[in-house]
Structures are given as C-alpha cells and as structure tokens.
Write an enzyme that holds these catalytic residues in place. Sequence first.
Site, mmCIF file in Angstrom:
data_model
loop_
_atom_site.group_PDB
_atom_site.id
_atom_site.type_symbol
_atom_site.label_atom_id
_atom_site.label_comp_id
_atom_site.label_asym_id
_atom_site.label_seq_id
_atom_site.Cartn_x
_atom_site.Cartn_y
_atom_site.Cartn_z
ATOM 1 N N HIS A 197 0.839 -1.206 0.000
ATOM 2 C CA HIS A 197 0.000 0.000 0.000
ATOM 3 C C HIS A 197 0.873 1.256 0.000
ATOM 4 O O HIS A 197 0.845 2.057 0.939
ATOM 5 C CB HIS A 197 -0.915 -0.014 1.225
ATOM 6 C CG HIS A 197 -2.353 0.278 0.901
ATOM 7 N ND1 HIS A 197 -3.124 -0.549 0.108
ATOM 8 C CD2 HIS A 197 -3.168 1.308 1.254
ATOM 9 C CE1 HIS A 197 -4.339 -0.051 0.004
ATOM 10 N NE2 HIS A 197 -4.395 1.083 0.674
ATOM 11 N N ASP A 201 -3.322 7.282 -1.453
ATOM 12 C CA ASP A 201 -4.560 7.058 -2.192
ATOM 13 C C ASP A 201 -4.183 6.540 -3.578
ATOM 14 O O ASP A 201 -3.104 6.839 -4.093
ATOM 15 C CB ASP A 201 -5.359 8.362 -2.305
ATOM 16 C CG ASP A 201 -6.776 8.136 -2.807
ATOM 17 O OD1 ASP A 201 -7.223 6.974 -2.825
ATOM 18 O OD2 ASP A 201 -7.439 9.130 -3.175
ATOM 19 N N GLY A 202 -5.086 5.764 -4.173
ATOM 20 C CA GLY A 202 -4.863 5.294 -5.534
ATOM 21 C C GLY A 202 -4.194 3.945 -5.647
ATOM 22 O O GLY A 202 -3.886 3.505 -6.765
ATOM 23 N N ASN A 203 -3.985 3.241 -4.549
ATOM 24 C CA ASN A 203 -3.269 1.964 -4.598
ATOM 25 C C ASN A 203 -3.996 0.916 -5.440
ATOM 26 O O ASN A 203 -3.369 0.202 -6.230
ATOM 27 C CB ASN A 203 -3.069 1.442 -3.173
ATOM 28 C CG ASN A 203 -2.149 2.319 -2.359
ATOM 29 O OD1 ASN A 203 -0.941 2.279 -2.510
ATOM 30 N ND2 ASN A 203 -2.731 3.136 -1.485
ATOM 31 N N GLY A 204 -5.316 0.810 -5.259
ATOM 32 C CA GLY A 204 -6.067 -0.183 -6.016
ATOM 33 C C GLY A 204 -6.030 0.085 -7.505
ATOM 34 O O GLY A 204 -5.828 -0.826 -8.312
ATOM 35 N N ARG A 205 -6.213 1.330 -7.900
ATOM 36 C CA ARG A 205 -6.226 1.672 -9.315
ATOM 37 C C ARG A 205 -4.859 1.457 -9.962
ATOM 38 O O ARG A 205 -4.756 0.931 -11.077
ATOM 39 C CB ARG A 205 -6.699 3.111 -9.501
ATOM 40 C CG ARG A 205 -8.213 3.276 -9.376
ATOM 41 C CD ARG A 205 -8.629 4.729 -9.257
ATOM 42 N NE ARG A 205 -8.316 5.260 -7.935
ATOM 43 C CZ ARG A 205 -8.489 6.522 -7.581
ATOM 44 N NH1 ARG A 205 -8.951 7.396 -8.468
ATOM 45 N NH2 ARG A 205 -8.211 6.929 -6.361
ATOM 46 N N ILE A 206 -3.794 1.846 -9.271
ATOM 47 C CA ILE A 206 -2.454 1.628 -9.815
ATOM 48 C C ILE A 206 -2.182 0.138 -9.968
ATOM 49 O O ILE A 206 -1.640 -0.322 -10.990
ATOM 50 C CB ILE A 206 -1.390 2.273 -8.904
ATOM 51 C CG1 ILE A 206 -1.533 3.798 -8.910
ATOM 52 C CG2 ILE A 206 0.014 1.862 -9.332
ATOM 53 C CD1 ILE A 206 -1.364 4.437 -10.262
ATOM 54 N N THR A 207 -2.575 -0.653 -8.981
ATOM 55 C CA THR A 207 -2.334 -2.091 -9.043
ATOM 56 C C THR A 207 -3.128 -2.731 -10.165
ATOM 57 O O THR A 207 -2.609 -3.586 -10.903
ATOM 58 C CB THR A 207 -2.689 -2.748 -7.702
ATOM 59 O OG1 THR A 207 -1.885 -2.162 -6.670
ATOM 60 C CG2 THR A 207 -2.416 -4.249 -7.743
ATOM 61 N N ARG A 208 -4.391 -2.342 -10.331
ATOM 62 C CA ARG A 208 -5.195 -2.940 -11.403
ATOM 63 C C ARG A 208 -4.673 -2.551 -12.775
ATOM 64 O O ARG A 208 -4.659 -3.369 -13.703
ATOM 65 C CB ARG A 208 -6.661 -2.534 -11.223
ATOM 66 C CG ARG A 208 -7.319 -3.219 -10.034
ATOM 67 C CD ARG A 208 -8.812 -2.969 -9.971
ATOM 68 N NE ARG A 208 -9.145 -1.603 -9.598
ATOM 69 C CZ ARG A 208 -9.291 -1.167 -8.344
ATOM 70 N NH1 ARG A 208 -9.099 -2.001 -7.330
ATOM 71 N NH2 ARG A 208 -9.628 0.083 -8.084
#
Length: 352
Positions: A197, A201-208
């Site tokens: 993490h 902010d933005g961890n999920g979007r960057i990972t996807r």
Amino acid sequence: MQSFTDLDQLIGAVPFAIVTDLRTVDIGRGSEALYRDKLPALLTSLADRARVASIEASSAIEGVVVEDRARAAEILAGRATTLHTRSEQELAGYRAALDYLYQEAWRPLNTGLILHLHRLLFGYTQMPGGTFKQVDNVVVDRLPDGTKVKRFTPVSAQQTPSYVDELVTRYVSTAAANRHHPVLLVGLFALDLLTIHPFPDGNGRITRALTNALLQDAGYDVTRYVSLETSVARSADAYYAALLDSTHGWHDAAHDPWPWLRYFTRTVADSYEQFATLTATARVGGSKQDRVRTYVLEHAPVTFRIADIRAALPGVSDPTIRLALNQMKAEGSVEADGAGRGATWTRHARSG
C-alpha cells in the site's frame, strides 16, 4: 515482496481448481493470434470498449463516478477542456495512466514507472501524485452501520521505498526464470503491491492498471479486449475477501496466497471465456439479426439486457438488436420484463 521470499515453497503445489483455470487461460491465449489475423476489426472494437469499461469500473470501485454519461464520454475521449469535480479529475487521471500503459514504451517495470503512473492518476487534481506515502496508513472496511474495522496494516512509510524496489526486483527476476506460471506471478505481484500500500490514495487503481500491463507483457492480451476491472467491480465482495484471507501473516511471509490466487486466476479465466463468446459470436455467418439471435439463444444469460447484447456484438446497432428481439418475442423465444433503458429480457427454454 513477501510472496517472492520462498516462491517454490509458497506455490510449489498448485490446487487442482487453479490448474483447471490456468488451462482455460492458456487455451485462450493460444487463440489470440488467430483472432488478430482473422478478426482485426472486431478486436479493435472490443479494445475500444474494454478501455472505456476498465477506466469506469476501476474508478467506480473507489467511489469515483461521473453520473452524466455524455460528460464521462467526453472525459474518456480526452475532449473535456475543463474538469469540474474531483471525480472528473480522477477519471481523467486513470484514463491517462491506463493509456500510458497501452503504449509499448512503458517497459521495463521499475519503481519509477509505478511512481509515474501515480503522478498521472492525480495529475488533474490538487493532490500531488508520484511520491510514496509520508505517514503510515491502515486499510479499513466500513460496515453497513458506518463503523470502521481494520482490514490490515500495510508496510510503514519508512520501509515502503525499499519494499517496492525489492518487490519489483524479485518479480522481474522470477518472471525471467520461467519456473512458475506467469499468471500466478502477476497475481502475487498484485497481492504484494496492495499489501505494501505504497500511496496515501490510488493503490487499487495503480495495481489494477499494472495487472493489465503485466498480463499483456507475459503474453496474455485478453485484458485488451475484456475489461478485467469490470469483473472485479462485479465481484467486489469476493475480491476484498480473498485479499483479506491472503494478507494474514504477510509481514512474516507466513501468509496463504491461494485464496487470492484462486480469485485472481478465476477472474482471468472468466475473461478468456467472455473473449471466446465474443469471438465465436462474431464468426457466425448470416445477417446482424442472425448474430443477435445466436447470441441470445446460445450465449446470453437467461436474464439479460440490451446493453449485454451491445457489448457482446460490437458493430450491431440498437435498432437492429430491438428488431431481432421483437421477432424473437413474437416467436415466444424471449419475453420483455419491463420497459425503458433498464429493462431486462428473459430467454425461454427451447422445447424438444
């Protein structure tokens, strides 16, 4: 990073259910070159649709939604000259990050790339992007009554740069060694990056977004044509449950990756199954109305919407779809369950 500490021990024996899904994935991968040669126009259309769906779905998972469809279309096409709300700004940012990864020039994977994607994601907002978190963070779930429950504790801000560097190094070297299935390695990379993490902010979007790129880099191009993010959005509860199950003990490299990998490989396999349906429908001869009939009778869910047909049959207009449905309704093959844009249709079982 922790998932790559002792990889042979961690994923040395692959559960049968995952082996089955990986077989589906590899069979699907083998068909991609054929479709690129024989159905280039269809794949271009599918890629355009998947791009839009991926941007909208991945953003919506994080609560970033632009309700006005025409306005969202302008933003996704890059035609909006002014962005009025935070959601519009972040939607445009995810578009920029995903489009950057659609270029061949994004390679190689390194820490600088991850930071650059984050900079693009927040490039239209007042929040500065492109730097790792400066304070420790905690990932929480919000319960229906509004209370918050800690899901897991990520890596500390102080350790984040070294953990990300090591994760990238280990992933690249492990992928090059070619000892384990590439889809499993991409899944483990996503698990570790989400658990580190690294950003406020933005961890999920960057990972996807990176997941799409790494799958494509490994030769699995299905995420160009079928939106992986849409599948995640539709199964958000399972997505978060799998992550939670696989983060227990992660800091000590004592976690169980299989709940997450089971979810991840099934999602990729499902994308290939959707891809097979879309290309199979396109190969059917006859008129566009015939293609609608074939899709509805043989491939569509029992209950479906016109939007499902539109997504499955790029190039077939709504009037053509409605004409075919009305003919099928007169024959008794389908029945409308309502009226308006949100109406559903039900396919009746064929006798005989």
